[in-house]
Each structure stands twice: as C-alpha cells, then as structure tokens.
Design a protein around this motif. Structure first.
Motif, PDB file in Angstrom:
ATOM      1  N   GLU A 179       0.849  -1.186   0.000  1.00  0.00           N
ATOM      2  CA  GLU A 179       0.000   0.000   0.000  1.00  0.00           C
ATOM      3  C   GLU A 179       0.891   1.245   0.000  1.00  0.00           C
ATOM      4  OE1 GLU A 179      -1.504  -0.619   4.639  1.00  0.00           O
ATOM      5  OE2 GLU A 179      -2.556   0.798   3.373  1.00  0.00           O
ATOM      6  N   THR A 180       0.438   2.354  -0.575  1.00  0.00           N
ATOM      7  CA  THR A 180      -0.861   2.554  -1.170  1.00  0.00           C
ATOM      8  C   THR A 180      -0.761   2.539  -2.699  1.00  0.00           C
ATOM      9  OG1 THR A 180      -1.469   3.994   0.681  1.00  0.00           O
ATOM     10  CG2 THR A 180      -2.783   4.182  -1.312  1.00  0.00           C
ATOM     11  N   ILE A 219      -1.284  -0.532  -5.317  1.00  0.00           N
ATOM     12  CA  ILE A 219      -2.506  -1.345  -5.366  1.00  0.00           C
ATOM     13  C   ILE A 219      -3.276  -1.189  -6.682  1.00  0.00           C
ATOM     14  CG2 ILE A 219      -4.763  -1.717  -4.292  1.00  0.00           C
ATOM     15  CD1 ILE A 219      -3.499  -0.958  -1.598  1.00  0.00           C
ATOM     16  N   ALA A 220      -3.491   0.044  -7.093  1.00  0.00           N
ATOM     17  CA  ALA A 220      -4.285   0.278  -8.300  1.00  0.00           C
ATOM     18  C   ALA A 220      -3.594  -0.325  -9.525  1.00  0.00           C
ATOM     19  CB  ALA A 220      -4.503   1.776  -8.498  1.00  0.00           C
ATOM     20  N   CYS A 279      -3.786  -4.143  -9.463  1.00  0.00           N
ATOM     21  CA  CYS A 279      -5.132  -4.678  -9.762  1.00  0.00           C
ATOM     22  C   CYS A 279      -5.458  -4.606 -11.237  1.00  0.00           C
ATOM     23  CB  CYS A 279      -6.192  -3.932  -8.959  1.00  0.00           C
ATOM     24  SG  CYS A 279      -6.269  -4.516  -7.270  1.00  0.00           S
ATOM     25  N   VAL A 325      -4.604 -10.285  -6.397  1.00  0.00           N
ATOM     26  CA  VAL A 325      -3.564  -9.392  -5.880  1.00  0.00           C
ATOM     27  C   VAL A 325      -3.537  -9.525  -4.359  1.00  0.00           C
ATOM     28  CG1 VAL A 325      -2.980  -6.937  -5.525  1.00  0.00           C
ATOM     29  CG2 VAL A 325      -3.786  -7.733  -7.768  1.00  0.00           C
ATOM     30  N   VAL A 326      -2.354  -9.478  -3.789  1.00  0.00           N
ATOM     31  CA  VAL A 326      -2.217  -9.358  -2.335  1.00  0.00           C
ATOM     32  C   VAL A 326      -1.398  -8.107  -2.078  1.00  0.00           C
ATOM     33  CG1 VAL A 326      -1.284 -10.402  -0.221  1.00  0.00           C
ATOM     34  CG2 VAL A 326      -2.304 -11.851  -1.991  1.00  0.00           C
ATOM     35  N   PHE A 327      -1.841  -7.272  -1.145  1.00  0.00           N
ATOM     36  CA  PHE A 327      -0.980  -6.130  -0.829  1.00  0.00           C
ATOM     37  C   PHE A 327      -0.461  -6.202   0.606  1.00  0.00           C
ATOM     38  CE2 PHE A 327      -5.217  -4.377   0.143  1.00  0.00           C
ATOM     39  CZ  PHE A 327      -5.018  -3.685   1.330  1.00  0.00           C
ATOM     40  N   LYS A 352       0.547  -4.794   4.062  1.00  0.00           N
ATOM     41  CA  LYS A 352      -0.049  -3.702   4.821  1.00  0.00           C
ATOM     42  C   LYS A 352       1.032  -2.942   5.588  1.00  0.00           C
ATOM     43  CE  LYS A 352      -4.643  -5.504   4.977  1.00  0.00           C
ATOM     44  NZ  LYS A 352      -5.985  -5.145   5.418  1.00  0.00           N
ATOM     45  N   TYR A 368      -2.137 -15.904   2.569  1.00  0.00           N
ATOM     46  CA  TYR A 368      -2.258 -15.458   1.179  1.00  0.00           C
ATOM     47  C   TYR A 368      -0.989 -15.583   0.345  1.00  0.00           C
ATOM     48  CZ  TYR A 368      -6.483 -13.937   3.398  1.00  0.00           C
ATOM     49  OH  TYR A 368      -7.639 -13.935   4.131  1.00  0.00           O
ATOM     50  N   GLU A 428     -15.440 -13.729   7.524  1.00  0.00           N
ATOM     51  CA  GLU A 428     -15.296 -14.199   8.915  1.00  0.00           C
ATOM     52  C   GLU A 428     -15.995 -13.192   9.805  1.00  0.00           C
ATOM     53  OE1 GLU A 428     -11.219 -15.087  10.497  1.00  0.00           O
ATOM     54  OE2 GLU A 428     -10.686 -14.594   8.437  1.00  0.00           O
ATOM     55  N   LYS A 456     -15.024  -9.630   8.534  1.00  0.00           N
ATOM     56  CA  LYS A 456     -13.682  -9.554   7.972  1.00  0.00           C
ATOM     57  C   LYS A 456     -13.680 -10.234   6.610  1.00  0.00           C
ATOM     58  CE  LYS A 456      -9.091 -11.037   9.318  1.00  0.00           C
ATOM     59  NZ  LYS A 456      -8.301 -11.614  10.412  1.00  0.00           N
ATOM     60  N   ASP A 459     -10.929 -10.215   4.384  1.00  0.00           N
ATOM     61  CA  ASP A 459      -9.539 -10.109   3.941  1.00  0.00           C
ATOM     62  C   ASP A 459      -9.196 -11.052   2.795  1.00  0.00           C
ATOM     63  OD1 ASP A 459      -8.951  -8.169   5.771  1.00  0.00           O
ATOM     64  OD2 ASP A 459      -7.394  -9.295   6.829  1.00  0.00           O
ATOM     65  N   SER A 460      -9.943 -12.130   2.639  1.00  0.00           N
ATOM     66  CA  SER A 460      -9.553 -13.113   1.625  1.00  0.00           C
ATOM     67  C   SER A 460      -9.929 -12.691   0.208  1.00  0.00           C
ATOM     68  CB  SER A 460     -10.168 -14.474   1.940  1.00  0.00           C
ATOM     69  OG  SER A 460     -11.567 -14.404   1.841  1.00  0.00           O
ATOM     70  N   ASN A 486     -10.118  -6.996   1.221  1.00  0.00           N
ATOM     71  CA  ASN A 486      -9.320  -6.026   1.988  1.00  0.00           C
ATOM     72  C   ASN A 486      -7.841  -6.353   2.149  1.00  0.00           C
ATOM     73  OD1 ASN A 486     -12.148  -5.415   4.153  1.00  0.00           O
ATOM     74  ND2 ASN A 486     -11.409  -4.151   2.477  1.00  0.00           N
ATOM     75  N   HIS A 487      -7.408  -7.517   1.697  1.00  0.00           N
ATOM     76  CA  HIS A 487      -5.977  -7.834   1.841  1.00  0.00           C
ATOM     77  C   HIS A 487      -5.548  -8.629   0.599  1.00  0.00           C
ATOM     78  CE1 HIS A 487      -2.138  -8.763   3.350  1.00  0.00           C
ATOM     79  NE2 HIS A 487      -2.409  -9.638   4.275  1.00  0.00           N
ATOM     80  N   GLN A 488      -6.223  -9.741   0.352  1.00  0.00           N
ATOM     81  CA  GLN A 488      -6.148 -10.382  -0.966  1.00  0.00           C
ATOM     82  C   GLN A 488      -7.337  -9.857  -1.757  1.00  0.00           C
ATOM     83  OE1 GLN A 488      -4.879 -14.569  -2.334  1.00  0.00           O
ATOM     84  NE2 GLN A 488      -6.948 -14.843  -1.595  1.00  0.00           N
ATOM     85  N   LEU A 489      -7.093  -9.519  -3.031  1.00  0.00           N
ATOM     86  CA  LEU A 489      -8.120  -8.850  -3.826  1.00  0.00           C
ATOM     87  C   LEU A 489      -8.511  -9.729  -5.008  1.00  0.00           C
ATOM     88  CD1 LEU A 489      -6.301  -5.365  -3.846  1.00  0.00           C
ATOM     89  CD2 LEU A 489      -7.876  -6.256  -2.114  1.00  0.00           C
ATOM     90  N   VAL A 546      -9.814  -9.842  -8.231  1.00  0.00           N
ATOM     91  CA  VAL A 546     -10.036  -8.855  -9.290  1.00  0.00           C
ATOM     92  C   VAL A 546     -11.185  -9.263 -10.216  1.00  0.00           C
ATOM     93  CG1 VAL A 546      -8.906  -7.617 -11.189  1.00  0.00           C
ATOM     94  CG2 VAL A 546      -7.651  -8.050  -9.087  1.00  0.00           C
ATOM     95  N   ASN A 547     -11.420 -10.568 -10.370  1.00  0.00           N
ATOM     96  CA  ASN A 547     -12.582 -11.005 -11.163  1.00  0.00           C
ATOM     97  C   ASN A 547     -13.887 -10.579 -10.493  1.00  0.00           C
ATOM     98  OD1 ASN A 547     -11.016 -12.189 -13.165  1.00  0.00           O
ATOM     99  ND2 ASN A 547     -10.951 -14.167 -12.123  1.00  0.00           N
ATOM    100  N   PHE A 556     -14.131  -8.062  -8.467  1.00  0.00           N
ATOM    101  CA  PHE A 556     -14.165  -6.592  -8.564  1.00  0.00           C
ATOM    102  C   PHE A 556     -14.735  -6.150  -9.915  1.00  0.00           C
ATOM    103  CE2 PHE A 556     -10.654  -5.248  -5.313  1.00  0.00           C
ATOM    104  CZ  PHE A 556     -11.243  -6.054  -4.358  1.00  0.00           C
ATOM    105  N   THR A 568      -7.346   2.893   2.202  1.00  0.00           N
ATOM    106  CA  THR A 568      -6.652   2.084   1.227  1.00  0.00           C
ATOM    107  C   THR A 568      -7.628   1.223   0.436  1.00  0.00           C
ATOM    108  OG1 THR A 568      -4.757   1.956   2.714  1.00  0.00           O
ATOM    109  CG2 THR A 568      -4.851   0.326   0.979  1.00  0.00           C
ATOM    110  N   SER A 569      -8.585   0.634   1.126  1.00  0.00           N
ATOM    111  CA  SER A 569      -9.348  -0.446   0.488  1.00  0.00           C
ATOM    112  C   SER A 569     -10.275   0.008  -0.630  1.00  0.00           C
ATOM    113  CB  SER A 569     -10.155  -1.208   1.534  1.00  0.00           C
ATOM    114  OG  SER A 569      -9.271  -1.891   2.388  1.00  0.00           O
ATOM    115  N   ILE A 614      -9.479   1.930  -3.112  1.00  0.00           N
ATOM    116  CA  ILE A 614      -8.745   2.249  -4.346  1.00  0.00           C
ATOM    117  C   ILE A 614      -8.902   1.175  -5.427  1.00  0.00           C
ATOM    118  CG2 ILE A 614      -6.455   2.660  -5.325  1.00  0.00           C
ATOM    119  CD1 ILE A 614      -5.657   3.966  -2.670  1.00  0.00           C
ATOM    120  N   ALA A 615      -8.718  -0.075  -5.034  1.00  0.00           N
ATOM    121  CA  ALA A 615      -8.759  -1.147  -6.025  1.00  0.00           C
ATOM    122  C   ALA A 615     -10.146  -1.259  -6.642  1.00  0.00           C
ATOM    123  CB  ALA A 615      -8.361  -2.472  -5.371  1.00  0.00           C
TER     124      ALA A 615
END
Lengths: 189, 189
Positions: free
Chosen positions: A58-59, A62-63, A66, A76-78, A80, A113, B13, B21, B23-24, B27-30, B32-33, B35, B59-60, B62-63
């Motif tokens: 981050e930050t 990320i964009a 993705c 994608v994994v970012f 933190k 992840y 979770e 949560k 994150d999977s 918010n941490h792993q993204l 993209v499909n 999204f 942060t979250s 943006i993607a």
C-alpha cells in the motif's frame, strides 16, 4: 514504454531537481486507461513467467497491481503498512527503511495469502533505493514461494535498487527508467 | 448482488458477532474477477447519472474504484489519509472520526483534481457509521462539484450511515446490505 515516458515528460513535476511527482496520473489522481496499457506491457514482459499471484504494497502499488492482474488472471495481495487490529496474527513481516521519512516501518502479509507453491510477481509504482521491494522479496522468501519477477512503473536507476534486485538473480522490468535529473528535467536511460 | 452476498457467506469471517472480515477477497487479498462484476454492477446502478470522476479513500477503496472506473471510462481520485511531504499545499480537507481507533484523522484531496464542473461518484468498500463517506461528501461540497451518488460494496445498515447520506438527498447504492449479525452469521436485508 513510450506512452508512459511521454506522459512523465508532459505531466510529471520535478521538485528540487531530485523528486519526480506524478500525482496527476499515478499517485493521487489515477489514469486507469494508462494503467491498462501498463498492465498489458507487464504481461508482455513477463509472458515467459508463471505467475499465480501479484504482490504489491500500500498505497500506490494497489491500483496498478489490480489493473495489471486482469491480464494475468490472478488475485492481488498487498502488504499492509497500516495493519488494523483485526489483521490475522500469523503474518510474514519485514522491515522497510523510508528515506523520505528517515525511519523504519513494518510491512505485513497474512500467511494465508502466500503459499510455498505460489509464483509471485511483485509490482510497485516506484523503484529507487529498493527498500520497499526488498521487504516484499523478504516476505516471499519467508513464505518459501517463488519470485517470478519484479515489475516497476518508474525506476530511478541511480539509487541502488536495480543492483539489489539483480544481485538476487531476480528478473526486473521497469517501464520507464530515469538515469538522472538535469535542470528539473527527466533524462531517461 | 447475489454473487457478492454468496461470497460473503462463503468466505467472510465474523468476529465477536459484530465485525465482518473479508480479507480473503476484498481487503488484503483482492479478487479482481469479483471486482469486475462489482464494477459492472455499479455501472448498471448509476447508468442514469453523469459521472466525470470517481472519488474514493485509501486504502481499500482504491482497487474497487479503479476496476469500476473502467466501466465509467473516468479517472479515479483517492483522498489521502497519509499525505506525504510532497503533497500539494492547496487541498480540500475534512476530518473523519474512526470508531475503530476512537480518534479523528484528516483526509485530503488536492484542489487540482476536483473542479466545480465535476460530477463525482463516491465509491468505498464499507459503509457503517458513514464518517468516511461524510468526509468525502464534505470535500466534494467544498469543491462545489456535484455528487452523482455513493456506491458501497458492503453496508452495515444499522449504524446510521445510510440515513446520513439519504438525508442529504444523495443516491446511495450498496451491493450487499447487512441488516444484522446473528450468532456469528450475516443476515442480509
């Protein structure tokens, strides 16, 4: 990548003949059409590599990560920088020195992840001293995963980051490589 | 949005019957499909609105904002929580109260990137009390731009954010609306 270099020349601001500010298209306002061209170019340059996940930080990474991930068809994994209280307790952690802030900070990725079988492409917006990228490499190594390569949008080639990555035998692809600043102008390699 | 709700039920979770949560995939792993499906859905729901820019917050957001922006063919601007020393001095600024951290923080957007003629779609990952979204609305109002709407991925409908936005006469579209948590399960509206 000519499109990117031309954009840097057109819209980049150079501060004190040493800092390139690209807030109008890369770091604050985000030109998603340009990011798509960047994503395609990363795919072209890492065509020969197996990639199961893209890792960024981050930050600003990320964009870009993705949009690029769409061409690799991977998640994608970012890492933190500002992990909240609800982050997983089992994390891969590394320390990154910030030259701008003259202090160290921790970056974290949940162990869930990145797995040993992953082939990780690391993507970030800037490469200078390489401290953030070294932190990401460290995390992938702690997970015993494979690094497929490092993709950078803008590299300042005179601050040591390049050597640090190549000395580890990792493939590095930077889309715009700055060899120096001269009278507040960018000189590309 | 059924795809999203099913994903929340499958991979979300719930902590202490109150925190979701994700994150999977968010918010941490993204994913993209996912999204991209979210981006298409935002486009469908705001089809009738003119949008010249998408505004989000680090942060979250943006993607999600960047992937969605592809369907609107507009740039993204993100409000900075952690503005560095090189940020423009002329900024629109607002204060956001974080219930998690029980403290206030500032968010900033350079005046260059929101103009009075802009029609702004605000996108974020979560809506609960609405304090972050209120900060973004405040910034758009300071720029005298128009708010085309607010698009949210996951809304917790019982914490006041919805009323706060609707009372301003702003169109709100949330793709998954949680009405409550019950025995560590999500109940959707």
């Amino acid at each position: 990548m000519e499109l990117l270099k031309n954009r840097i020349l057109k819209d980049g601001e150079i501060i004190e003949n040493r800092i390139l500010k690209v807030d109008s298209f890369l770091n604050h306002q985000l030109d998603v059409n340009l990011f798509n061209e960047i994503g395609k170019e990363f795919k072209r340059r890492f065509e020969d590599q197996e990639v199961t996940k893209i890792l960024t930080i981050e930050t600003s990474g990320i964009a870009i990560a993705c949009i690029a991930a769409q061409y690799f068809n991977v998640p994608v994994v970012f890492a933190k920088k500002h992990a909240g209280g609800n982050m997983d307790k089992d994390v891969y952690e590394s320390r990154v020195y910030s030259f701008t802030k003259k202090s160290e900070y921790k970056i974290k990725v949940s162990e869930k992840y990145i797995k040993a079988e992953d082939k990780i492409l690391i993507i970030d917006d800037f490469l200078a001293s390489g401290s953030a990228i070294s932190g990401l490499i460290d995390i992938v190594e702690k997970a015993n995963a494979v690094i497929s390569g490092v993709g950078i949008v803008i590299e300042k080639s005179f601050q040591g980051g390049r050597e640090l990555i190549l000395n580890k035998g990792i493939k590095l692809e930077s889309l715009a490589v700055i060899s120096k600043f001269d009278q507040n102008t960018v000189i590309f390699k």
